[in-house]
Design a protein around this motif. Structure first.
Motif, PDB file in Angstrom:
ATOM      1  N   ASP A  55     -35.973 -18.022  -1.130  1.00 57.79           N
ATOM      2  CA  ASP A  55     -36.201 -17.794   0.302  1.00 57.79           C
ATOM      3  C   ASP A  55     -36.205 -19.128   1.043  1.00 57.79           C
ATOM      4  O   ASP A  55     -36.636 -20.152   0.517  1.00 57.79           O
ATOM      5  CB  ASP A  55     -37.546 -17.105   0.550  1.00 57.79           C
ATOM      6  N   GLU A  56     -35.737 -19.090   2.297  1.00 56.87           N
ATOM      7  CA  GLU A  56     -35.757 -20.276   3.142  1.00 56.87           C
ATOM      8  C   GLU A  56     -36.849 -20.103   4.196  1.00 56.87           C
ATOM      9  O   GLU A  56     -36.859 -19.120   4.921  1.00 56.87           O
ATOM     10  CB  GLU A  56     -34.405 -20.479   3.806  1.00 56.87           C
ATOM     11  N   LEU A  57     -37.755 -21.068   4.261  1.00 52.03           N
ATOM     12  CA  LEU A  57     -38.867 -21.017   5.202  1.00 52.03           C
ATOM     13  C   LEU A  57     -38.759 -22.171   6.191  1.00 52.03           C
ATOM     14  O   LEU A  57     -38.448 -23.301   5.801  1.00 52.03           O
ATOM     15  CB  LEU A  57     -40.209 -21.141   4.463  1.00 52.03           C
ATOM     16  N   GLN A  58     -39.015 -21.877   7.471  1.00 53.61           N
ATOM     17  CA  GLN A  58     -39.145 -22.914   8.485  1.00 53.61           C
ATOM     18  C   GLN A  58     -40.634 -23.031   8.780  1.00 53.61           C
ATOM     19  O   GLN A  58     -41.255 -22.063   9.218  1.00 53.61           O
ATOM     20  CB  GLN A  58     -38.391 -22.557   9.775  1.00 53.61           C
ATOM     21  N   ILE A  59     -41.186 -24.217   8.534  1.00 53.18           N
ATOM     22  CA  ILE A  59     -42.629 -24.436   8.654  1.00 53.18           C
ATOM     23  C   ILE A  59     -42.872 -25.565   9.646  1.00 53.18           C
ATOM     24  O   ILE A  59     -42.302 -26.647   9.517  1.00 53.18           O
ATOM     25  CB  ILE A  59     -43.233 -24.811   7.285  1.00 53.18           C
ATOM     26  N   ARG A  60     -43.737 -25.299  10.640  1.00 51.00           N
ATOM     27  CA  ARG A  60     -44.098 -26.324  11.615  1.00 51.00           C
ATOM     28  C   ARG A  60     -45.560 -26.676  11.420  1.00 51.00           C
ATOM     29  O   ARG A  60     -46.437 -25.828  11.532  1.00 51.00           O
ATOM     30  CB  ARG A  60     -43.835 -25.826  13.033  1.00 51.00           C
ATOM     31  N   ALA A  88     -38.203 -27.147  -2.215  1.00 52.62           N
ATOM     32  CA  ALA A  88     -37.269 -28.256  -2.009  1.00 52.62           C
ATOM     33  C   ALA A  88     -36.892 -28.266  -0.534  1.00 52.62           C
ATOM     34  O   ALA A  88     -36.453 -27.246  -0.003  1.00 52.62           O
ATOM     35  CB  ALA A  88     -36.032 -28.096  -2.878  1.00 52.62           C
ATOM     36  N   GLU A  89     -37.086 -29.403   0.109  1.00 48.25           N
ATOM     37  CA  GLU A  89     -36.736 -29.519   1.524  1.00 48.25           C
ATOM     38  C   GLU A  89     -35.233 -29.746   1.655  1.00 48.25           C
ATOM     39  O   GLU A  89     -34.641 -30.497   0.887  1.00 48.25           O
ATOM     40  CB  GLU A  89     -37.506 -30.676   2.163  1.00 48.25           C
ATOM     41  N   THR A  90     -34.605 -29.106   2.638  1.00 47.94           N
ATOM     42  CA  THR A  90     -33.163 -29.242   2.827  1.00 47.94           C
ATOM     43  C   THR A  90     -32.829 -30.622   3.395  1.00 47.94           C
ATOM     44  O   THR A  90     -33.669 -31.261   4.036  1.00 47.94           O
ATOM     45  CB  THR A  90     -32.623 -28.158   3.781  1.00 47.94           C
ATOM     46  N   GLU A  91     -31.602 -31.073   3.149  1.00 49.47           N
ATOM     47  CA  GLU A  91     -31.169 -32.388   3.629  1.00 49.47           C
ATOM     48  C   GLU A  91     -31.196 -32.456   5.156  1.00 49.47           C
ATOM     49  O   GLU A  91     -31.600 -33.465   5.732  1.00 49.47           O
ATOM     50  CB  GLU A  91     -29.752 -32.697   3.124  1.00 49.47           C
ATOM     51  N   GLN A  92     -30.758 -31.382   5.819  1.00 48.02           N
ATOM     52  CA  GLN A  92     -30.761 -31.350   7.283  1.00 48.02           C
ATOM     53  C   GLN A  92     -32.175 -31.523   7.814  1.00 48.02           C
ATOM     54  O   GLN A  92     -32.406 -32.223   8.790  1.00 48.02           O
ATOM     55  CB  GLN A  92     -30.196 -30.028   7.798  1.00 48.02           C
ATOM     56  N   SER A  93     -33.119 -30.881   7.163  1.00 52.05           N
ATOM     57  CA  SER A  93     -34.512 -30.945   7.585  1.00 52.05           C
ATOM     58  C   SER A  93     -35.052 -32.370   7.457  1.00 52.05           C
ATOM     59  O   SER A  93     -35.758 -32.856   8.334  1.00 52.05           O
ATOM     60  CB  SER A  93     -35.353 -29.982   6.757  1.00 52.05           C
TER      61      SER A  93
END
Length: 135
Positions: A55-60, A88-93
């Motif tokens: 799963d891909e999560l966007q966390i602020r 694992a954090e994405t490169e774009q992030s």
């Protein structure tokens, strides 16, 4: 052992965020999810959602926004090295976060030229022009 693995497969999102050390307490993780600071697969979610590997999560968190991929599930909050194995954090992030940090740092150093001057900058202008001295 099979029961422990079955328990790890069913984990709440707020508990996973706490175990992955994004938030200090489960209550903070739950509040962040409920206020829309956490998105799963591009959509708002609930604290009881069960994240899955991949799963891909966007966390602020504060000023930082991260996009991470879930690599493993855990209900136990371990040390930082164990927590980093859960995602694992994405490169774009990473690039986006570093650019945002550089912009914040530049603004904190007073390099920003847009808008009106800050209180400190006004004091420096008055001192430079001699209006700040009383004799």
């Amino acid at each position: 052992m099979a029961q422990k693995q079955a328990e790890d497969d069913k984990i709440r999102l707020d508990k996973w965020l706490w175990a992955a050390r994004f938030y200090k307490t489960r209550a903070l993780a739950k509040a962040a999810i409920e206020s829309g600071k956490v998105h799963c697969r591009g959509e708002r979610c609930k604290p009881g959602k069960e994240p899955r590997v991949g799963d891909e999560l966007q966390i602020r968190v504060g000023l930082e926004e991260r996009t991470v991929e879930v690599k493993a599930l855990s209900t136990v909050r371990g040390g930082a090295p164990q927590a980093q194995l859960l995602y694992a954090e994405t490169e774009q992030s990473i690039v986006k976060r570093e650019n945002a940090a550089a912009l914040r740092k530049a603004g904190a150093m007073g390099i920003s030229t847009d808008g009106k001057p800050t209180k400190k900058q006004r004091r420096q202008l008055h001192q430079f022009h001699g209006a700040g001295s009383v004799e």
